[in-house]
Design an enzyme around this catalytic site. Structure first.
Site, mmCIF file in Angstrom:
data_model
loop_
_atom_site.group_PDB
_atom_site.id
_atom_site.type_symbol
_atom_site.label_atom_id
_atom_site.label_comp_id
_atom_site.label_asym_id
_atom_site.label_seq_id
_atom_site.Cartn_x
_atom_site.Cartn_y
_atom_site.Cartn_z
ATOM 1 N N LYS A 94 56.949 47.146 9.758
ATOM 2 C CA LYS A 94 57.243 46.898 8.348
ATOM 3 C C LYS A 94 57.315 48.245 7.646
ATOM 4 O O LYS A 94 56.601 49.182 8.028
ATOM 5 C CB LYS A 94 56.142 46.050 7.704
ATOM 6 N N GLY A 135 56.352 30.542 -5.766
ATOM 7 C CA GLY A 135 57.329 31.623 -5.646
ATOM 8 C C GLY A 135 58.710 31.088 -5.342
ATOM 9 O O GLY A 135 58.928 30.434 -4.329
ATOM 10 N N VAL A 136 59.662 31.331 -6.264
ATOM 11 C CA VAL A 136 61.017 30.816 -6.059
ATOM 12 C C VAL A 136 62.041 31.950 -6.122
ATOM 13 O O VAL A 136 62.992 31.920 -6.891
ATOM 14 C CB VAL A 136 61.359 29.673 -7.044
ATOM 15 N N GLY A 137 61.816 32.948 -5.294
ATOM 16 C CA GLY A 137 62.756 34.069 -5.173
ATOM 17 C C GLY A 137 63.816 33.756 -4.130
ATOM 18 O O GLY A 137 64.256 32.615 -4.001
ATOM 19 N N GLY A 142 62.104 31.067 -1.773
ATOM 20 C CA GLY A 142 61.599 29.851 -2.414
ATOM 21 C C GLY A 142 62.695 29.018 -3.067
ATOM 22 O O GLY A 142 62.674 27.791 -2.989
#
Ligand code: PHE
Length: 414
Positions: free
Chosen positions: A140, A238-240, A243
């Protein structure tokens, strides 16, 4: 770089000047950057660290984290001129060159927090890639910089491209990175995927990630004896980029969806039938399924005690607040003791890297439908198998998942 030899339990360090002070990162790719590289021996490295870096304050803690999580290498690539700290957590390269997303961390996160986050996420990637049969190790990347958004130019993106290539990795935008950022890095290296389609890239990897979470959720529900999503209640945190498409699939399948996000704009973009909840309390919502799709580390002792869901199946990375496999076992046990089924995130959310790998390998031939079917062919199968092992052995799905893939990742079962 700090390196750990897992077989001999040895840690070593090295540092190098890999580019001339006057290097122009905006011309990365057209210039010979590393011909003047100079390596320092461990003793001199210590001196360099002490004179120049904040890392000296938490050096011992970093080494402890690396041992704890069995990490192979941590690299800090520093561009003092632009004030960029690029943190590369290379958990393992046993299966191949590493693959994992790139994140941007807020400047007020401490350097140690950034390093701990990146190490953890890199470890998750090793297991995610192994579980998805992707022949890559896990890593990462984190970017920590004071450079204001509007001053991020080709010098900034060229430097990031160098850091990615430096690790022979491929990456894609993760939290804090947009598709537009990926486009700009992609001018310098093809080792970033997930830019916008109009530039010839494959688009947001959240699309396949969301599909993978959706099919994983259906599998887990079937396993828990709740046959249908139709009528089931699902709380999405979370609705990025992940989501939002997940919510769309859920709505289409007839689920009753409650969604929360710290961004009002993100909530506004959702279909009307979705109930809007508060970001502060979504984890405590009474529901069939909780789907964490935002930051990691949200399931700590207190949050676990307050959960009121039956299942947890979500797209966020590292949902359990812990930094090693053993800590995760304990947290997972605590969830199981509350009668809640937690399906480990790296089994559920592999769709992103499945799409990313395909784009990286196929370039312009990339086909989103192929990525979606690959996710559907892999992820529910893994969920089913892990839940079956857990039941048979009387252990948590988390422990079952690690047992299943430990040999692939480490080459030993313990
Ligand atoms: N960022 C994705 C994840 O967390 C994985 C990914 C890696 C996507 C590389 C694209 C490229 O799972």
């Amino acid at each position: 770089a700090i390196m750990q030899d897992r077989d001999n339990d040895e840690t070593s360090m090295r540092a190098a000047m890999e580019w001339l002070p006057g290097v122009e990162w905006a011309k990365y790719g057209d210039q010979d950057l590393i011909s003047t590289m100079e390596w320092y021996e461990t003793k001199a490295v210590v001196r360099v660290l002490e004179e120049n870096l904040t890392i000296r304050d938490h050096f011992d803690k970093i080494v402890a984290l690396m041992k704890h999580g069995r990490h192979q290498r941590l690299e800090l690539l520093l561009d003092w001129k632009q004030d960029i700290r690029f943190v590369a957590g290379i958990h393992s390269t046993k299966l191949g060159h590493p693959a994992g997303g790139i994140r941007r961390h807020p400047l007020d996160d401490s350097e140690l927090d950034v390093i701990a986050d990146i190490l953890n996420l890199g470890r998750g990637m090793s297991f995610k890639n192994a579980a998805a049969s992707i022949p890559n190790g896990g890593c990462k990347f984190g970017v920590h910089s004071s450079l204001p958004e509007e001053e991020r130019d080709d010098g900034f993106y060229g430097f990031l491209a160098f850091c990615i290539d430096r690790n022979l990795a491929f990456t894609g935008p993760d939290m804090g990175f947009s598709l537009e950022d990926a486009n700009r890095i992609r001018k310098f290296t093809k080792n970033i995927v997930g830019g916008t389609q109009k530039t010839g890239s494959g688009g947001a990897t959240g699309v396949t990630a969301a599909w993978g979470v959706f099919v994983a959720m259906k599998q887990a529900l079937a396993d828990a004896g709740i046959e249908k999503l139709d009528g089931a209640s699902v709380a999405v945190q979370g609705v990025g980029e992940l989501g939002r498409p997940l919510v769309e699939h859920l709505v289409e399948a007839g689920a009753r969806v409650l969604a929360a996000d710290t961004s009002d704009a993100a909530l506004e973009a959702l279909p009307d039938v979705v109930t809007r909840g508060s970001a502060g309390s979504i984890l405590r919502t009474q529901c069939d399924v909780l789907a964490p799709c935002a930051v990691g580390g949200i399931l700590d002792g207190q949050a676990i005690d307050e959960l009121r869901c039956k299942l947890i199946v979500g797209g966020a990375n590292n949902q359990l607040a812990s930094s090693s496999e053993m800590d995760e076992y304990l947290m997972a046990k605590r969830i199981a003791d509350r009668g809640i089924l937690f399906v480990p995130d790296w089994i559920v959310n592999a769709g992103g890297v499945i799409q990313g790998k395909m784009e990286h390998v196929k370039g312009p031939e990339f086909d989103l439908d192929e990525a979606l079917s690959a996710a559907e062919g892999t992820i529910p199968q893994n969920v089913k198998h892990v839940l079956a092992i857990a039941r048979r052995e009387g252990i948590t799905p988390t422990e079952a998942a690690y047992r299943k893939f430990n040999y692939t990742v480490y080459g030993s079962v313990d």
